[in-house]
Design a protein around this motif. Structure first.
Motif, PDB file in Angstrom:
ATOM      1  N   GLY A 275       0.843  -1.265   0.059  1.00  0.00           N
ATOM      2  CA  GLY A 275      -0.035  -0.062  -0.018  1.00  0.00           C
ATOM      3  C   GLY A 275       0.913   1.202   0.003  1.00  0.00           C
ATOM      4  O   GLY A 275       2.005   1.320   0.143  1.00  0.00           O
ATOM      5  N   ASP A 276       0.291   2.442  -0.147  1.00  0.00           N
ATOM      6  CA  ASP A 276       0.918   3.880  -0.051  1.00  0.00           C
ATOM      7  C   ASP A 276       0.824   4.236   1.202  1.00  0.00           C
ATOM      8  O   ASP A 276      -0.337   4.191   1.963  1.00  0.00           O
ATOM      9  N   LEU A 277       1.794   5.192   1.347  1.00  0.00           N
ATOM     10  CA  LEU A 277       1.837   5.979   2.626  1.00  0.00           C
ATOM     11  C   LEU A 277       0.092   7.001   2.582  1.00  0.00           C
ATOM     12  O   LEU A 277       0.266   7.749   1.766  1.00  0.00           O
ATOM     13  N   PRO A 278      -0.450   6.803   3.563  1.00  0.00           N
ATOM     14  CA  PRO A 278      -1.476   7.787   3.464  1.00  0.00           C
ATOM     15  C   PRO A 278      -1.259   9.321   3.558  1.00  0.00           C
ATOM     16  O   PRO A 278      -0.172   9.548   4.128  1.00  0.00           O
ATOM     17  N   HIS A 279      -2.100  10.032   3.267  1.00  0.00           N
ATOM     18  CA  HIS A 279      -1.720  11.429   3.374  1.00  0.00           C
ATOM     19  C   HIS A 279      -1.965  12.098   4.708  1.00  0.00           C
ATOM     20  O   HIS A 279      -2.900  11.693   5.456  1.00  0.00           O
ATOM     21  N   PRO A 280      -1.023  12.877   5.350  1.00  0.00           N
ATOM     22  CA  PRO A 280      -0.994  13.420   6.557  1.00  0.00           C
ATOM     23  C   PRO A 280      -2.322  14.149   6.829  1.00  0.00           C
ATOM     24  O   PRO A 280      -2.716  14.517   7.982  1.00  0.00           O
ATOM     25  N   SER A 281      -3.078  14.574   5.962  1.00  0.00           N
ATOM     26  CA  SER A 281      -4.326  15.451   6.018  1.00  0.00           C
ATOM     27  C   SER A 281      -5.535  14.537   6.647  1.00  0.00           C
ATOM     28  O   SER A 281      -6.616  14.890   6.732  1.00  0.00           O
ATOM     29  N   ASN A 282      -5.340  13.227   6.071  1.00  0.00           N
ATOM     30  CA  ASN A 282      -6.317  12.436   6.400  1.00  0.00           C
ATOM     31  C   ASN A 282      -5.819  10.887   6.880  1.00  0.00           C
ATOM     32  O   ASN A 282      -5.749   9.927   6.319  1.00  0.00           O
ATOM     33  N   PRO A 283      -5.172  10.863   8.179  1.00  0.00           N
ATOM     34  CA  PRO A 283      -4.273   9.651   8.587  1.00  0.00           C
ATOM     35  C   PRO A 283      -5.522   8.716   8.796  1.00  0.00           C
ATOM     36  O   PRO A 283      -6.610   8.902   9.440  1.00  0.00           O
ATOM     37  N   PRO A 284      -5.143   7.399   9.010  1.00  0.00           N
ATOM     38  CA  PRO A 284      -6.252   6.451   9.486  1.00  0.00           C
ATOM     39  C   PRO A 284      -6.469   6.469  11.035  1.00  0.00           C
ATOM     40  O   PRO A 284      -5.814   7.018  11.744  1.00  0.00           O
ATOM     41  N   SER A 285      -7.701   6.110  11.238  1.00  0.00           N
ATOM     42  CA  SER A 285      -8.227   6.214  12.703  1.00  0.00           C
ATOM     43  C   SER A 285      -7.602   5.170  13.595  1.00  0.00           C
ATOM     44  O   SER A 285      -6.640   3.903  12.888  1.00  0.00           O
ATOM     45  N   GLY A 286      -7.496   5.283  14.793  1.00  0.00           N
ATOM     46  CA  GLY A 286      -6.753   4.403  15.716  1.00  0.00           C
ATOM     47  C   GLY A 286      -5.257   4.434  15.518  1.00  0.00           C
ATOM     48  O   GLY A 286      -4.428   5.538  15.577  1.00  0.00           O
ATOM     49  N   CYS A 287      -4.354   3.203  15.229  1.00  0.00           N
ATOM     50  CA  CYS A 287      -3.143   3.171  14.898  1.00  0.00           C
ATOM     51  C   CYS A 287      -3.105   3.475  13.446  1.00  0.00           C
ATOM     52  O   CYS A 287      -3.334   3.144  12.433  1.00  0.00           O
ATOM     53  N   VAL A 288      -2.237   4.665  13.151  1.00  0.00           N
ATOM     54  CA  VAL A 288      -1.847   5.224  11.946  1.00  0.00           C
ATOM     55  C   VAL A 288      -1.138   4.443  10.839  1.00  0.00           C
ATOM     56  O   VAL A 288      -1.090   4.516   9.722  1.00  0.00           O
ATOM     57  N   PHE A 289      -0.594   3.379  11.595  1.00  0.00           N
ATOM     58  CA  PHE A 289       0.132   2.400  10.792  1.00  0.00           C
ATOM     59  C   PHE A 289      -0.440   1.314  10.363  1.00  0.00           C
ATOM     60  O   PHE A 289      -0.051   0.359   9.468  1.00  0.00           O
ATOM     61  N   ARG A 290      -1.845   1.024  10.595  1.00  0.00           N
ATOM     62  CA  ARG A 290      -2.658  -0.135  10.606  1.00  0.00           C
ATOM     63  C   ARG A 290      -2.789  -0.592   9.012  1.00  0.00           C
ATOM     64  O   ARG A 290      -2.840  -1.625   8.759  1.00  0.00           O
ATOM     65  N   THR A 291      -2.860   0.475   8.391  1.00  0.00           N
ATOM     66  CA  THR A 291      -3.434   0.058   6.630  1.00  0.00           C
ATOM     67  C   THR A 291      -2.117  -0.471   6.072  1.00  0.00           C
ATOM     68  O   THR A 291      -2.395  -0.871   5.005  1.00  0.00           O
ATOM     69  N   ARG A 292      -0.883  -0.540   6.733  1.00  0.00           N
ATOM     70  CA  ARG A 292       0.210  -0.818   5.874  1.00  0.00           C
ATOM     71  C   ARG A 292       0.960  -1.939   6.880  1.00  0.00           C
ATOM     72  O   ARG A 292       1.956  -2.604   6.383  1.00  0.00           O
ATOM     73  N   CYS A 293       0.467  -2.450   8.081  1.00  0.00           N
ATOM     74  CA  CYS A 293       0.881  -3.017   8.863  1.00  0.00           C
ATOM     75  C   CYS A 293       0.999  -4.845   8.539  1.00  0.00           C
ATOM     76  O   CYS A 293      -0.049  -5.144   8.130  1.00  0.00           O
ATOM     77  N   PRO A 294       2.199  -4.980   8.275  1.00  0.00           N
ATOM     78  CA  PRO A 294       2.216  -6.663   7.735  1.00  0.00           C
ATOM     79  C   PRO A 294       1.590  -7.590   9.068  1.00  0.00           C
ATOM     80  O   PRO A 294       1.562  -8.660   8.663  1.00  0.00           O
ATOM     81  N   LEU A 295       1.801  -6.974  10.238  1.00  0.00           N
ATOM     82  CA  LEU A 295       1.334  -7.847  11.309  1.00  0.00           C
ATOM     83  C   LEU A 295      -0.241  -8.016  11.253  1.00  0.00           C
ATOM     84  O   LEU A 295      -0.781  -9.045  11.766  1.00  0.00           O
ATOM     85  N   ARG A 296      -1.080  -7.068  10.808  1.00  0.00           N
ATOM     86  CA  ARG A 296      -2.689  -7.077  11.006  1.00  0.00           C
ATOM     87  C   ARG A 296      -3.391  -8.248  10.586  1.00  0.00           C
ATOM     88  O   ARG A 296      -4.182  -8.752  11.154  1.00  0.00           O
ATOM     89  N   PRO A 297      -2.980  -8.647   9.112  1.00  0.00           N
ATOM     90  CA  PRO A 297      -3.669  -9.861   8.680  1.00  0.00           C
ATOM     91  C   PRO A 297      -3.337 -11.062   9.575  1.00  0.00           C
ATOM     92  O   PRO A 297      -4.331 -11.989   9.358  1.00  0.00           O
ATOM     93  N   SER A 322       3.633  -8.039  21.817  1.00  0.00           N
ATOM     94  CA  SER A 322       4.211  -9.489  21.846  1.00  0.00           C
ATOM     95  C   SER A 322       3.713 -10.200  20.654  1.00  0.00           C
ATOM     96  O   SER A 322       4.575 -11.017  19.997  1.00  0.00           O
ATOM     97  N   ASP A 323       2.737  -9.821  19.757  1.00  0.00           N
ATOM     98  CA  ASP A 323       2.523 -10.676  18.464  1.00  0.00           C
ATOM     99  C   ASP A 323       3.536 -10.108  17.394  1.00  0.00           C
ATOM    100  O   ASP A 323       3.914 -10.809  16.391  1.00  0.00           O
ATOM    101  N   ALA A 324       4.002  -8.929  17.664  1.00  0.00           N
ATOM    102  CA  ALA A 324       4.935  -8.303  16.566  1.00  0.00           C
ATOM    103  C   ALA A 324       6.211  -9.054  16.829  1.00  0.00           C
ATOM    104  O   ALA A 324       6.948  -9.089  15.728  1.00  0.00           O
ATOM    105  N   ALA A 325       6.521  -9.124  18.248  1.00  0.00           N
ATOM    106  CA  ALA A 325       7.724 -10.001  18.207  1.00  0.00           C
ATOM    107  C   ALA A 325       7.632 -11.309  17.800  1.00  0.00           C
ATOM    108  O   ALA A 325       8.957 -11.808  17.087  1.00  0.00           O
ATOM    109  N   GLU A 326       6.752 -12.061  18.020  1.00  0.00           N
ATOM    110  CA  GLU A 326       6.768 -13.394  17.359  1.00  0.00           C
ATOM    111  C   GLU A 326       6.595 -13.096  15.774  1.00  0.00           C
ATOM    112  O   GLU A 326       7.106 -14.380  15.137  1.00  0.00           O
ATOM    113  N   PHE A 327       5.942 -12.371  15.229  1.00  0.00           N
ATOM    114  CA  PHE A 327       5.856 -12.152  13.803  1.00  0.00           C
ATOM    115  C   PHE A 327       7.328 -11.899  13.070  1.00  0.00           C
ATOM    116  O   PHE A 327       7.509 -12.523  12.103  1.00  0.00           O
ATOM    117  N   ALA A 328       7.985 -11.175  14.058  1.00  0.00           N
ATOM    118  CA  ALA A 328       9.355 -10.865  13.362  1.00  0.00           C
ATOM    119  C   ALA A 328      10.305 -12.259  13.275  1.00  0.00           C
ATOM    120  O   ALA A 328      11.278 -12.344  12.432  1.00  0.00           O
TER     121      ALA A 328
END
Length: 341
Positions: A275-297, A322-328
């Motif tokens: 995915g692309d970097l979100p625009h700073p004028s319209n960041p994602p709700s909650g965690c701003v990294f969630r739209t590109r986070c490889p852990l989320r799926p 803890s999930d992120a550490a396991e993912f890595a």
């Protein structure tokens, strides 16, 4: 416990953007809730991809920009509202080395005049005389006396950056903000400038905020590291912790992308962001990294909802460290196999 030299608390800078007639004005959240501290004689590395807010943060610290909200404390005093002589004194204590040495120097001004400019601006008259003081600064950064009356176009990129460093040191500041000071230089010259900055720190006890996108330079130079993404700090910690034991998925992906000098190195463990970097004028709700986070799926639906609804905070801005550490620790094949439907 002593007070840190510099404290930044929930700092934000939002730029208003007019969209046109009868259309609402939006705000670009260039810096959004940044907090960190800088100890005396130490270096804080500020890293992240282009557009994450690193340089804007540096300009806020320098008071070249006024913050939308938050506090900047120098020795416990909030500098956001300083004016007149108090602001002038603050500028004496905090100086900046800019990214492009060519554009930060006046082509019509000799090198000697450029280095002396901060002294004239602050009304400082050195006991040894202005020319002797400038000559001493030039010697400290490795410039020869005959360079005094030369103009910027007569110098290489590395020499111009040395002029910028000498100018920043002219007032004996407590903090120097280095905004990607070596990104425009050749690799061999980069090493010379970094070694120069380290030698100056060892001699004077000066503190640095070192802004860069080159992780190898930051790993060599910084004591503490703050990783920025979309105006926020994703992970903050010591150099050894951030580079040796990264917790946030964004930090993990950044470090996995660092090129290896070994042509036969195994690159299968590289974590690629989609995915692309979100625009700073319209960041994602909650965690701003969630739209590109490889852990989320890989997360359950309940955990994914948490990422959408609540903004994480703390030294590691992740709801599921803890999930992120396991993912890595997983192989690329295991990450695919364990993806949550």
């Amino acid at each position: 416990m002593s007070t840190p030299l510099l404290q930044v608390e929930d700092l934000a800078k939002h730029f208003a953007v007019k969209k046109g007639f009868l259309r609402p004005t939006s705000h670009v959240k260039a810096v959004d809730g940044v907090s960190f501290s800088l100890e005396r004689g130490s270096t804080l590395g500020l890293v992240g991809e282009s557009g994450c807010g690193k340089s804007t943060t540096g300009r806020l610290l320098m008071r070249l920009l006024s913050p939308t909200s938050g506090r900047i404390l120098l020795d416990g005093t909030d500098v956001a509202g300083l004016k007149g002589r108090e602001l002038q004194e603050f500028r004496r204590r905090v100086q900046m080395v800019f990214q492009n040495p060519s554009s930060s120097l006046n082509p019509r001004q000799t090198v000697g005049s450029a280095i002396a400019a901060p002294l004239h601006a602050q009304g400082v008259s050195p006991k040894e005389g202005m020319k002797s003081r400038v000559a001493s600064l030039m010697d400290r950064v490795g410039l020869r006396p005959e360079h005094y009356n030369r103009f910027p176009h007569e110098f290489s990129g590395g020499q111009k950056q040395r002029v910028g460093i000498a100018r920043a040191l002219a007032l004996d500041p407590d903090i120097v903000i280095c905004d990607e000071p070596v990104s425009a230089l050749d690799v061999s010259v980069q090493a010379q400038v970094i070694n120069l900055l380290q030698d100056i720190q060892a001699d004077t006890g000066i503190s640095y905020v070192f802004i860069a996108h080159d992780l190898s330079v930051v790993k060599h130079f910084a004591d503490d590291v703050a990783v920025m993404y979309l105006g926020k700090i994703m992970e903050l910690g010591s150099r050894d912790d951030v580079f040796g034991r990264p917790v946030h998925p964004y930090t993990q992906s950044l470090l996995s992308s660092v090129p290896s000098p070994d042509p036969d190195a195994d690159r299968s463990g590289r974590i690629r962001l989609t995915g692309d970097l979100p625009h700073p004028s319209n960041p994602p709700s909650g965690c701003v990294f969630r739209t590109r986070c490889p852990l989320r799926p890989l997360l359950s639906e309940e955990k994914q909802q948490m990422c959408m609804q609540n903004a994480p905070s703390g030294a590691v801005a992740c709801h599921h460290p803890s999930d992120a550490a396991e993912f890595a620790a997983r192989t690329p094949q295991e990450r695919t196999l364990h993806a949550h439907p």
